[in-house]
Design an enzyme around this catalytic site. Structure first.
Site: not given
Ligand code: 2HA
Ligand code: ZN
Length: 271
Positions: A116, A139, A169, A210
């Protein structure tokens, strides 16, 4: 030269990934983090002229030329960072051509940065334009946030509003709301471009069905944003199927935001 294994940024990455793993947000190789480092500080631990190898990124990150990041590795597990940071993390610098990463440390088994990276670096570019203090893109796959994606409309206003309504909050923590992308194939430049476009306006972006992206000036800020969304999503999932007796009204949300003197997405309330 100081010992890189004692560097505060390596310690922080170890603690953060372990914490996220223990919260159940980052199963297997799920999740990735990139953290922009201060070159002077890195220079206390590494010879910045010693490039171990170069790795093409597959996209142009010209605005980040010369910037140094510590980044989780592709296929690597958050679970394992704490015991072997040198295999599971890498420190890269964006080379003069803007499309190559110079490896300064890590990815010891011949690995490379997260798949990513396009979404991360493109998001860094967007967030740095919005806030020059931004350093971190994170992420993750937090459980309740993801569960909510399957039972709630994937609409920025509606999703933000539902989350604001679960915790007093929330509007204080993310007054700018949450950007939402539809389900897309991950690991591509396309999802990177789409994420970065949202990151111009939002520090939080949901990748439909996701996971989520958070941005911040340090690991705590990015983590705290995602943590707050996840808490709100948990409350939503615990209550969505039950009769609603009490609700924080939109007038009250506006009152909180105004009491804290916040710029917030007034258009996300129905006043
Ligand atoms: O690398 O979360 O979106 C693993 C992930 C891909
Ligand atoms: Zn992911």
């Amino acid at each position: 030269m100081k010992d890189i294994f004692n560097a505060p940024f390596v310690e922080e990455m170890k603690k953060t990934t372990a914490n996220m793993y223990r919260l159940g947000w980052d199963e297997r190789n799920g999740g990735n983090i990139s953290y922009m480092l201060n070159p002077t500080e890195v220079g206390e631990y590494l010879d910045l002229n010693n490039v171990i190898r170069t790795i093409p990124t597959g996209f142009d990150a010209t605005p980040l030329i010369g910037k140094i990041f510590i980044v989780t590795g592709t296929g690597k597990y958050f679970k394992n960072v704490i015991d072997d940071p040198e295999t599971n993390l890498g420190i890269i610098r964006i080379a003069e051509d803007g499309t190559t990463a110079e490896l300064l440390w890590g990815y010891k088994d011949g690995g490379k940065f997260t798949s990513e990276l396009p979404a991360h670096l493109m998001s860094h570019i967007s967030r740095l334009e919005a806030n020059p203090e931004n350093r971190v893109i994170m992420h993750s796959h937090p459980t309740n946030t993801l569960a909510m994606n399957f039972v709630h409309e994937l609409d920025e206003k509606k999703l933000t509003h539902s989350l604001w309504q679960t915790c007093t909050e929330c509007i204080v923590v993310f007054p700018d709301g949450i950007g939402v992308l539809p389900w897309m194939v991950c690991g591509t430049n396309e999802i990177g471009v789409a994420t970065a476009e949202k990151m111009k306006d939002y520090r939080l972006v949901v990748w439909g069905m996701h996971g989520i992206y958070g941005a911040g000036k340090d690991l705590d800020e990015a983590f705290g944003l995602i943590e707050t969304v996840e808490k709100a999503a948990q409350l939503y999932m615990l209550t969505a199927h039950l009769p609603r007796v009490n609700t924080i009204r939109d007038e009250e949300l506006a009152e909180v935001a105004e009491a804290f003197g916040l710029e917030y997405r007034k258009d996300f309330l129905d006043l």
